[in-house]
Design a protein around this motif. Structure first.
Motif, PDB file in Angstrom:
ATOM      1  N   CYS A  46      80.868   3.730 -72.073  1.00 58.75           N
ATOM      2  CA  CYS A  46      82.115   3.668 -71.303  1.00 58.75           C
ATOM      3  C   CYS A  46      82.595   2.218 -71.225  1.00 58.75           C
ATOM      4  N   MET A  47      81.668   1.285 -71.015  1.00 51.90           N
ATOM      5  CA  MET A  47      82.044  -0.129 -70.936  1.00 51.90           C
ATOM      6  C   MET A  47      82.532  -0.632 -72.290  1.00 51.90           C
ATOM      7  N   ALA A  50      85.945   0.421 -72.591  1.00 50.67           N
ATOM      8  CA  ALA A  50      86.797  -0.365 -71.691  1.00 50.67           C
ATOM      9  C   ALA A  50      87.065  -1.763 -72.244  1.00 50.67           C
ATOM     10  N   TYR A 127      87.213   0.678 -66.817  1.00 48.62           N
ATOM     11  CA  TYR A 127      86.025   1.538 -66.825  1.00 48.62           C
ATOM     12  C   TYR A 127      86.281   2.771 -65.950  1.00 48.62           C
TER      13      TYR A 127
END
Length: 173
Positions: A46-47, A50, A127
């Motif tokens: 996810c990061m 992002a 995020y």
């Protein structure tokens, strides 16, 4: 002819820990292992989505914790809230986040306080948006309602206290 499976199979990571009384805890521990690794993998991916592909799961937890409620935090605050005993790993993560420009620091007396930089806050917001799109939108609230999630979270926090106490007992042996 196939052998009939028992109604409730024991799904554990270490059979030798699941023998006799209390085997259910071994099944829960296996669930925790699998969930922890899935959660860590999720956080890093996810990061990356992002825009920050070079952070470990611990560094991501530190960043979100420092960003929490917009309050400046000390190393000891972060370790306490994340229940991390080894402050060196958190300190390393803080230095990496500072170097990446995601945190700012300020020395006050003998203490160093950390806060998210504008870039760090923007990354946390990105995020959050990806989390909402990829994770929350896929959760079926009928299968796993918020009330059940909160109860599960309470149970896990209570269980962590038992593990903390057991670790103190083991350390005294």
């Amino acid at each position: 002819m196939s052998e009939k499976l028992p109604k409730s199979r024991r799904i554990v990571s270490s059979r030798h820990l699941a023998e006799g009384e209390g085997w259910e805890l071994s099944e829960l521990e296996y669930g925790l292992i699998v969930a922890y690794n899935a959660f860590s993998r999720w956080m890093t991916r996810c990061m990356t989505a992002a825009g920050q592909p070079n952070l470990s799961a611990l560094e991501i937890l530190i960043l979100h914790n420092v960003n929490h409620r917009g309050k400046d935090k000390r190393l000891s605050d972060i370790c306490f809230l994340l229940n991390i005993e080894d402050s060196h790993t958190v300190n390393y993560g803080l230095r990496k986040l500072l170097k990446a420009g995601l945190l700012d620091s300020e020395k006050r007396g003998k203490e160093v306080f950390y806060r998210t930089s504008a870039e760090g806050a923007d990354l946390c917001a990105a995020y959050r948006d990806i989390r909402r799109h990829c994770l929350l939108d896929g959760l079926d609230s009928a299968e796993l309602p918020g009330k059940d999630l909160r109860e599960l979270a309470r149970s896990l926090r209570a269980l962590s206290g038992h593990y903390d106490q057991a670790s103190r007992a083991a350390a005294s042996l």
